[in-house]
Design a protein around this motif. Sequence first.
Motif, PDB file in Angstrom:
ATOM      1  N   LEU A 139      60.845 -23.442  -2.838  1.00  0.00           N
ATOM      2  CA  LEU A 139      59.595 -24.013  -2.344  1.00  0.00           C
ATOM      3  C   LEU A 139      58.831 -24.582  -3.522  1.00  0.00           C
ATOM      4  O   LEU A 139      58.993 -24.120  -4.651  1.00  0.00           O
ATOM      5  N   TYR A 140      58.005 -25.586  -3.262  1.00  0.00           N
ATOM      6  CA  TYR A 140      57.049 -26.045  -4.273  1.00  0.00           C
ATOM      7  C   TYR A 140      55.667 -25.831  -3.664  1.00  0.00           C
ATOM      8  O   TYR A 140      55.277 -26.539  -2.731  1.00  0.00           O
ATOM      9  N   VAL A 141      54.979 -24.805  -4.170  1.00  0.00           N
ATOM     10  CA  VAL A 141      53.742 -24.356  -3.537  1.00  0.00           C
ATOM     11  C   VAL A 141      52.549 -24.660  -4.435  1.00  0.00           C
ATOM     12  O   VAL A 141      52.493 -24.193  -5.575  1.00  0.00           O
ATOM     13  N   ILE A 142      51.614 -25.448  -3.916  1.00  0.00           N
ATOM     14  CA  ILE A 142      50.374 -25.672  -4.658  1.00  0.00           C
ATOM     15  C   ILE A 142      49.284 -24.773  -4.088  1.00  0.00           C
ATOM     16  O   ILE A 142      49.435 -24.207  -3.000  1.00  0.00           O
ATOM     17  N   ARG A 143      48.187 -24.643  -4.835  1.00  0.00           N
ATOM     18  CA  ARG A 143      47.006 -23.950  -4.313  1.00  0.00           C
ATOM     19  C   ARG A 143      45.841 -24.916  -4.328  1.00  0.00           C
ATOM     20  O   ARG A 143      45.701 -25.731  -5.228  1.00  0.00           O
ATOM     21  N   ILE A 144      45.019 -24.803  -3.298  1.00  0.00           N
ATOM     22  CA  ILE A 144      43.914 -25.734  -3.119  1.00  0.00           C
ATOM     23  C   ILE A 144      42.855 -25.070  -2.250  1.00  0.00           C
ATOM     24  O   ILE A 144      43.202 -24.278  -1.373  1.00  0.00           O
ATOM     25  N   ASP A 145      41.555 -25.381  -2.517  1.00  0.00           N
ATOM     26  CA  ASP A 145      40.517 -24.666  -1.758  1.00  0.00           C
ATOM     27  C   ASP A 145      40.523 -25.044  -0.269  1.00  0.00           C
ATOM     28  O   ASP A 145      40.640 -24.188   0.582  1.00  0.00           O
ATOM     29  N   ASP A 146      40.425 -26.359   0.031  1.00  0.00           N
ATOM     30  CA  ASP A 146      40.399 -26.773   1.443  1.00  0.00           C
ATOM     31  C   ASP A 146      41.823 -26.990   1.945  1.00  0.00           C
ATOM     32  O   ASP A 146      42.217 -28.094   2.299  1.00  0.00           O
ATOM     33  N   GLU A 189      45.041 -12.044  -0.071  1.00  0.00           N
ATOM     34  CA  GLU A 189      44.380 -12.714   1.051  1.00  0.00           C
ATOM     35  C   GLU A 189      43.843 -14.079   0.646  1.00  0.00           C
ATOM     36  O   GLU A 189      43.971 -15.056   1.378  1.00  0.00           O
ATOM     37  N   ARG A 190      43.266 -14.159  -0.566  1.00  0.00           N
ATOM     38  CA  ARG A 190      42.736 -15.452  -1.018  1.00  0.00           C
ATOM     39  C   ARG A 190      43.886 -16.447  -1.199  1.00  0.00           C
ATOM     40  O   ARG A 190      43.834 -17.575  -0.716  1.00  0.00           O
ATOM     41  N   VAL A 191      44.946 -15.980  -1.852  1.00  0.00           N
ATOM     42  CA  VAL A 191      46.083 -16.868  -2.100  1.00  0.00           C
ATOM     43  C   VAL A 191      46.672 -17.358  -0.771  1.00  0.00           C
ATOM     44  O   VAL A 191      46.996 -18.534  -0.621  1.00  0.00           O
ATOM     45  N   ALA A 192      46.773 -16.448   0.204  1.00  0.00           N
ATOM     46  CA  ALA A 192      47.347 -16.843   1.502  1.00  0.00           C
ATOM     47  C   ALA A 192      46.547 -17.967   2.157  1.00  0.00           C
ATOM     48  O   ALA A 192      47.088 -18.762   2.914  1.00  0.00           O
ATOM     49  N   SER A 193      45.253 -18.046   1.822  1.00  0.00           N
ATOM     50  CA  SER A 193      44.422 -19.091   2.443  1.00  0.00           C
ATOM     51  C   SER A 193      44.426 -20.378   1.622  1.00  0.00           C
ATOM     52  O   SER A 193      43.891 -21.392   2.059  1.00  0.00           O
ATOM     53  N   GLU A 194      45.022 -20.335   0.423  1.00  0.00           N
ATOM     54  CA  GLU A 194      44.978 -21.517  -0.466  1.00  0.00           C
ATOM     55  C   GLU A 194      46.324 -22.214  -0.650  1.00  0.00           C
ATOM     56  O   GLU A 194      46.380 -23.301  -1.205  1.00  0.00           O
ATOM     57  N   ILE A 195      47.395 -21.561  -0.226  1.00  0.00           N
ATOM     58  CA  ILE A 195      48.723 -22.100  -0.540  1.00  0.00           C
ATOM     59  C   ILE A 195      49.157 -23.195   0.430  1.00  0.00           C
ATOM     60  O   ILE A 195      48.808 -23.188   1.605  1.00  0.00           O
ATOM     61  N   LEU A 196      49.949 -24.121  -0.103  1.00  0.00           N
ATOM     62  CA  LEU A 196      50.533 -25.178   0.718  1.00  0.00           C
ATOM     63  C   LEU A 196      51.869 -25.578   0.095  1.00  0.00           C
ATOM     64  O   LEU A 196      51.935 -25.911  -1.093  1.00  0.00           O
TER      65      LEU A 196
END
Length: 226
Positions: A139-146, A189-196
């Motif tokens: 996987l190539y997973v980025i993190r982002i607020d929205d 929990e925070r990471v789970a909401s930021e990953i894509l």
Amino acid sequence: MVIEDACQAHGAEYFSRRESLWRNAGSLGIAAAFSFYPGKNLGACGEAGAVTTNDERIAQGIRMLRDHGQSVKYFHDIEGYNGRLDAIQAGILTVKLRHLGQWNESRRQAAQRYNELLKDIAGVVTPFEPDWSKAVYHLYVIRIDDRDGLKKGLSSHAIDTGLHYPLPLHLQKAYAQMGYQASDFPVAERVASEILSLPIFPGITPKQQERVAEAIRLARGTAQKV
Ligand SMILES: *Cc1c(COP(=O)(O)O)cnc(C)c1O
């Protein structure tokens, strides 16, 4: 005792400082599990998987478990299940295994390209690969607020993305009896909401990746004027 979940790490490497050598995922612990689910870096055409171990006792136990607990045909020493790898899957995997190194290299190059393309887009955190590991980018997973906004934005450009994974283990219904609740593991929990997870596969072209990066830019409202 270390048991590895190497399910998406076929070919990944780890530098052992103690031994001063690179080790493959699957050779670090007492035993390791690999998945050959069709979407994995080494995928079968159906369900398949493998366990690696250097321990003869564990190997024997695994062989029995996968075959209804039989030590000898029709003699069941333990309760097992049907986890046999069928010959058709094994045949497909044997052929695909020859290409694994090249496919992993292609994924690594694609990851580097994304790192470059995304590095100056505000708010996008790209994956970190320490110098003691060689990832194979299942996987190539980025993190982002929205994250949800970006996912929608990319979808409107016909770019599909994934969430790996939306709900941390401690909040899964299956583990409710352990009594954990929201905010018990704030980082997970925070990471789970930021990953894509962005599109990645061996052979993804620079042009396709540029299109993904451009769509991210647009969604973030930072389109470059050309
Ligand atoms: C895919 C995966 C699994 C599950 O593999 P199955 O073949 O579906 O049992 C477990 N752990 C990780 C890290 C995975 O990527």
